[in-house]
Scaffold this motif. Structure first.
Motif, PDB file in Angstrom:
ATOM      1  N   ASN A 221       0.813  -1.214   0.000  1.00  0.00           N
ATOM      2  CA  ASN A 221       0.000   0.000   0.000  1.00  0.00           C
ATOM      3  C   ASN A 221       0.846   1.262   0.000  1.00  0.00           C
ATOM      4  OD1 ASN A 221      -3.169  -0.458   0.717  1.00  0.00           O
ATOM      5  ND2 ASN A 221      -1.916  -2.112   1.528  1.00  0.00           N
ATOM      6  N   ALA A 222       0.303   2.295  -0.635  1.00  0.00           N
ATOM      7  CA  ALA A 222       0.787   3.658  -0.425  1.00  0.00           C
ATOM      8  C   ALA A 222      -0.097   4.230   0.673  1.00  0.00           C
ATOM      9  CB  ALA A 222       0.659   4.480  -1.698  1.00  0.00           C
ATOM     10  N   VAL A 223       0.499   4.622   1.795  1.00  0.00           N
ATOM     11  CA  VAL A 223      -0.267   5.066   2.962  1.00  0.00           C
ATOM     12  C   VAL A 223      -0.079   6.570   3.147  1.00  0.00           C
ATOM     13  CG1 VAL A 223      -0.681   4.734   5.416  1.00  0.00           C
ATOM     14  CG2 VAL A 223       0.106   2.806   4.022  1.00  0.00           C
ATOM     15  N   PHE A 224      -1.187   7.304   3.036  1.00  0.00           N
ATOM     16  CA  PHE A 224      -1.172   8.758   3.148  1.00  0.00           C
ATOM     17  C   PHE A 224      -1.829   9.183   4.461  1.00  0.00           C
ATOM     18  CE2 PHE A 224      -1.445   7.620  -1.303  1.00  0.00           C
ATOM     19  CZ  PHE A 224      -0.626   8.511  -1.977  1.00  0.00           C
ATOM     20  N   GLU A 225      -1.264  10.175   5.129  1.00  0.00           N
ATOM     21  CA  GLU A 225      -1.900  10.754   6.316  1.00  0.00           C
ATOM     22  C   GLU A 225      -2.630  12.025   5.898  1.00  0.00           C
ATOM     23  OE1 GLU A 225       0.330  11.109   9.892  1.00  0.00           O
ATOM     24  OE2 GLU A 225       1.595   9.371   9.452  1.00  0.00           O
ATOM     25  N   LEU A 226      -3.876  12.151   6.346  1.00  0.00           N
ATOM     26  CA  LEU A 226      -4.700  13.283   5.922  1.00  0.00           C
ATOM     27  C   LEU A 226      -5.546  13.799   7.075  1.00  0.00           C
ATOM     28  CD1 LEU A 226      -5.724  14.991   3.466  1.00  0.00           C
ATOM     29  CD2 LEU A 226      -7.551  13.295   3.232  1.00  0.00           C
ATOM     30  N   LYS A 227      -5.587  15.121   7.210  1.00  0.00           N
ATOM     31  CA  LYS A 227      -6.498  15.795   8.133  1.00  0.00           C
ATOM     32  C   LYS A 227      -7.358  16.742   7.312  1.00  0.00           C
ATOM     33  CE  LYS A 227      -3.347  15.696  12.120  1.00  0.00           C
ATOM     34  NZ  LYS A 227      -2.644  16.520  13.142  1.00  0.00           N
ATOM     35  N   ASN A 274      -9.255  12.935  11.106  1.00  0.00           N
ATOM     36  CA  ASN A 274      -7.836  12.604  11.044  1.00  0.00           C
ATOM     37  C   ASN A 274      -7.762  11.135  10.658  1.00  0.00           C
ATOM     38  OD1 ASN A 274      -5.116  12.223  11.361  1.00  0.00           O
ATOM     39  ND2 ASN A 274      -5.047  12.721  13.537  1.00  0.00           N
ATOM     40  N   LEU A 275      -7.121  10.827   9.530  1.00  0.00           N
ATOM     41  CA  LEU A 275      -7.132   9.448   9.049  1.00  0.00           C
ATOM     42  C   LEU A 275      -5.881   9.114   8.249  1.00  0.00           C
ATOM     43  CD1 LEU A 275      -7.729   9.708   5.762  1.00  0.00           C
ATOM     44  CD2 LEU A 275     -10.074  10.045   6.525  1.00  0.00           C
ATOM     45  N   LYS A 276      -5.746   7.830   7.941  1.00  0.00           N
ATOM     46  CA  LYS A 276      -4.750   7.353   6.990  1.00  0.00           C
ATOM     47  C   LYS A 276      -5.482   6.683   5.834  1.00  0.00           C
ATOM     48  CE  LYS A 276      -0.894   6.620  10.193  1.00  0.00           C
ATOM     49  NZ  LYS A 276       0.055   5.638  10.771  1.00  0.00           N
ATOM     50  N   LEU A 277      -5.105   7.040   4.617  1.00  0.00           N
ATOM     51  CA  LEU A 277      -5.686   6.426   3.434  1.00  0.00           C
ATOM     52  C   LEU A 277      -4.717   5.392   2.879  1.00  0.00           C
ATOM     53  CD1 LEU A 277      -7.790   7.908   0.647  1.00  0.00           C
ATOM     54  CD2 LEU A 277      -5.733   6.669  -0.030  1.00  0.00           C
ATOM     55  N   TYR A 278      -5.236   4.184   2.676  1.00  0.00           N
ATOM     56  CA  TYR A 278      -4.431   3.068   2.185  1.00  0.00           C
ATOM     57  C   TYR A 278      -4.820   2.771   0.735  1.00  0.00           C
ATOM     58  CZ  TYR A 278      -3.252   2.233   7.086  1.00  0.00           C
ATOM     59  OH  TYR A 278      -2.798   2.365   8.392  1.00  0.00           O
ATOM     60  N   LEU A 279      -3.868   2.939  -0.167  1.00  0.00           N
ATOM     61  CA  LEU A 279      -4.101   2.678  -1.573  1.00  0.00           C
ATOM     62  C   LEU A 279      -3.324   1.433  -2.004  1.00  0.00           C
ATOM     63  CD1 LEU A 279      -5.282   3.683  -4.333  1.00  0.00           C
ATOM     64  CD2 LEU A 279      -3.051   4.790  -4.678  1.00  0.00           C
ATOM     65  N   PRO A 280      -4.014   0.309  -2.250  1.00  0.00           N
ATOM     66  CA  PRO A 280      -3.317  -0.905  -2.697  1.00  0.00           C
ATOM     67  C   PRO A 280      -2.645  -0.667  -4.047  1.00  0.00           C
ATOM     68  CG  PRO A 280      -5.485  -1.451  -1.858  1.00  0.00           C
ATOM     69  CD  PRO A 280      -5.434   0.044  -1.983  1.00  0.00           C
ATOM     70  N   ILE A 281      -1.371  -1.022  -4.151  1.00  0.00           N
ATOM     71  CA  ILE A 281      -0.604  -0.732  -5.366  1.00  0.00           C
ATOM     72  C   ILE A 281       0.234  -1.939  -5.784  1.00  0.00           C
ATOM     73  CG2 ILE A 281      -0.448   1.766  -5.001  1.00  0.00           C
ATOM     74  CD1 ILE A 281       2.322   1.282  -3.726  1.00  0.00           C
ATOM     75  N   LYS A 282       0.800  -1.837  -6.983  1.00  0.00           N
ATOM     76  CA  LYS A 282       1.766  -2.805  -7.490  1.00  0.00           C
ATOM     77  C   LYS A 282       2.743  -2.051  -8.373  1.00  0.00           C
ATOM     78  CE  LYS A 282      -1.305  -3.967 -11.346  1.00  0.00           C
ATOM     79  NZ  LYS A 282      -2.036  -5.044 -12.059  1.00  0.00           N
TER      80      LYS A 282
END
Length: 285
Positions: A221-227, A274-282
């Protein structure tokens, strides 16, 4: 209608959607889904139609084409045939025909920019002036998460009611110390907000026979922190799909992106999250 019957019908619909999303690249038949849900084909077909207003074929086709439309924009290094196969189309010609019927453009034209005219009106509904370009993700493998969940059609403030029901389920089943997770199956740039598939979920550490269960699989995953505040999640997903991903050297998979809340604006009563977004990638190549 008895309470047990209502619960069974809802379970059949939820299990159907989960199975379709999990097996999107495979051929899916009425026979196997009826057998999975332990009902006759006739009874299963009637339940799906009455509960969703769509036939099984219409549901599968819609999910496949929405996924394909997104992958055509994000996976620049995959051929159209590869994307068609990933979305369950064994025939290149049948995919092109179905895609054009749904989106009024061929997959090639869509990829080259035709999606912009299709998306224009959708984008006007949630314009943003925020600059997300300074948010860089962490790339890491994330373990599988088992959840109980409730589906919510559309992205709107009524999602709050879905989360409240989920909290009630957690209380009644003595589920504590759980993660709050939202699955976003659709790209809001190409799917109207009222049609977006949103799943509110909480993590569990064992199976519960009376609850809907799904598992987010282990993936890179590409993990992004977002508020932010309400609406920012959709705009950020739009940014990730259309700006970050095409320039990242990665492609996305058929696994939906999901968020894990540290602070959930749908449950706290506050405007901000306040969250983390998980984007499954390859790797793209």
């Amino acid at each position: 209608m008895k309470k047990e019957t209502i619960h069974l019908r809802h379970k059949i619909v939820n299990d159907t959607y989960y199975y379709i999303y999990k097996n999107l690249e495979h051929q899916i038949t009425l026979d196997e889904l009826a057998k999975l849900n332990k009902v006759s084909k006739y009874h299963y077909h009637r339940i799906i139609k009455e509960e969703t207003s769509f036939t099984l074929f219409e549901i599968i086709t819609s999910i496949r084409l929405q996924k394909a439309a997104n992958l055509l924009l994000t996976n620049n290094h995959s051929t159209i045939s590869e994307i068609a196969s990933l979305c369950g189309y064994m025939s290149h010609s049948s995919f092109i025909k179905a895609f054009k019927q749904r989106f009024k453009h061929t997959p090639t034209a869509w990829r080259k920019g035709a999606f912009k005219s299709y998306s224009k009106q959708l984008l006007e509904k949630f314009p943003t002036s925020k600059d997300f370009s300074n948010i860089e993700p962490q790339i890491k493998v994330c373990k599988a998460i088992k959840c109980t969940y409730i589906r919510h059609k559309g992205y709107d403030k009524k999602i709050k009611n879905t989360w409240e029901k989920l909290y009630a389920i957690a209380y009644e089943n003595n589920i504590t110390n759980f993660k709050q997770i939202a699955l976003h199956h659709d790209n809001p740039t190409i799917t109207p907000l009222e049609d977006c598939s949103y799943v509110a979920a909480i993590s569990i550490d064992k199976d519960y026979k009376n609850l809907n269960i799904l598992e987010i699989p282990e993936s890179l995953n590409a993990v992004f922190e977002l508020k932010g505040v309400y609406g920012d999640v959709l705009n950020f997903i739009r940014y990730v799909y259309h700006y970050w991903l095409p320039n990242s050297g990665y492609e996305t998979s058929s696994i939906p992106c999901y968020t894990i809340y540290e602070k959930n604006h749908f449950t706290t009563g506050f405007e901000d999250f306040n969250l983390k977004l998980y984007l499954p990638i390859k790797i793209a190549f």
